[in-house]
Design an enzyme around this catalytic site. Structure first.
Site: not given
Ligand code: SAH
Length: 347
Positions: A120, A106, A161, A113, A334, A93, A192, A117
């Protein structure tokens, strides 16, 4: 890296590769320009390359080109979410966003990944593979061609990541900022990361002073561990020390991302703790009301809680913004577009 993926080679490497085939340096220059400036998708569009050479190159070096599978267009703010198919049929995406300061893309850095998290959508299927530099470049290239718009800003904030795919991301950054290619300014790029200290420190020495954003999401290790498994591996002080080192080396103001999750990290107490944590650091905090995904029961914070959280930080003289929600009418958090594609296709 696959050496036959010529779209991941820089101009010098392309010259060397062509030299082995007995091709002159100016051919490498021409091809590089077709690929990285004129953004062609087939050798036959390379008008100044003889037909027999175009055919030979096509056989030896198939071009990495992403295919558009689907796109969602916001009618309110011009945001477009793209689903692209890679050469091995996997999908990723990317998002196009229009801002006052310019158009931004973006990009994803991996297919899936592995960081896990909790909130996510990209974490759910795990990591499938890293993206090649050419596959990151082509997200920017295809979006410009498909949208007909010039892109001036890039955020590496899509699926994956980036520091878990360090070498390819560095190569992508060098190539996208190359004056002989798209020539995007390092000042207009943000990466990020979930926070991998040794990679942050290594990155500080690459001579690529882009904006670094750290996904903090909690004011202490205890809460951070609930949301991010990576927090069990590196404690917050280690990560923040590396982050400050990045600032010292590059002079770039640091960004902390903080996704607000109802009842988990969005209370007054956490706001105060966060203010104390970042006091004295030249930083900016980006509050992101969490985008709920259906596989988890995390909820978005109440708007009153969000405002209060912001107010407490401001009272402590901390730069803070609430991230503007882009493409709210095509809403898909995302990684959700890719996820729903997989759900549909596995029925
Ligand atoms: N792996 C990297 C970049 C990808 S995610 C990182 O962890 O920063 C980009 C940002 O979106 C990160 O801050 C992540 O924690 C956040 N993110 C992911 N899913 C999300 C969601 N459902 N709601 C809000 N923020 C989210």
């Amino acid at each position: 890296m696959d050496t036959f993926d010529i779209k991941s080679l820089n101009q010098t490497e392309l010259e060397q590769e062509f030299k082995l085939l007995g091709l002159p340096a100016y051919r490498a220059k021409q091809i590089y320009e077709w690929l990285h400036v004129k953004l062609v998708t087939d050798y036959d569009e390379m008008m100044n390359i003889p037909k027999n050479l175009r055919d030979a190159l096509r056989d030896k070096y198939p071009l990495t080109i992403l295919q558009e599978v689907d796109s969602l267009h916001s009618s309110t703010d011009g945001t477009i979410k793209y689903l692209f198919r890679l050469m091995d049929d996997r999908v990723i995406e990317s998002v196009f966003m229009k801002y006052h300061h310019g158009n931004s893309v973006c990009i994803s850095s991996q297919v899936g990944c592995k960081m896990g998290c909790r909130f996510c959508a990209s974490a759910i299927g795990g990591k499938e593979r890293d993206l090649l530099p050419s596959e990151m470049l082509d997200q920017v290239y295809r979006i410009q061609t498909l949208s007909g718009e010039r892109v001036s800003n890039i955020v590496i904030m899509g699926t994956g990541e980036p520091f878990d795919n360090y070498d390819n991301v560095i190569r992508f950054l060098r190539m996208i900022t190359d004056s002989g290619g798209q020539n995007i300014s390092v000042r207009n790029i943000t990466l990020s990361t979930c926070g991998i200290p040794d990679k942050i420190r290594a990155f500080a020495k690459e001579g690529l002073p882009i904006t670094l954003a750290l996904s903090l999401h909690a004011p202490n290790d205890e809460i951070r561990k609930q949301l991010m498994p990576v927090a069990a591996k590196y404690n917050m002080s280690e990560v923040i020390d590396a982050f400050i080192y990045y600032y010292e080396k590059t002079g770039r103001r640091l960004t902390f991302e903080y996704s607000l999750v109802d009842g988990i990290n969005d209370g007054e107490e956490q706001a105060k703790e966060l203010a104390k944590l970042v006091k004295g650091i030249n930083c900016h905090i980006n509050l992101i009301p969490v985008n709920p995904i259906k596989e988890r029961d995390y909820r978005k914070s109440e708007s009153q809680a969000i405002q209060k959280f912001k107010f407490i930080l401001e009272k402590n003289r901390i730069n803070v913004t609430i991230r503007r929600e882009m493409g709210a009418d095509i809403d898909a958090a995302c990684g959700q577009l890719r996820k729903s594609y997989h759900d549909k296709n596995s029925l």
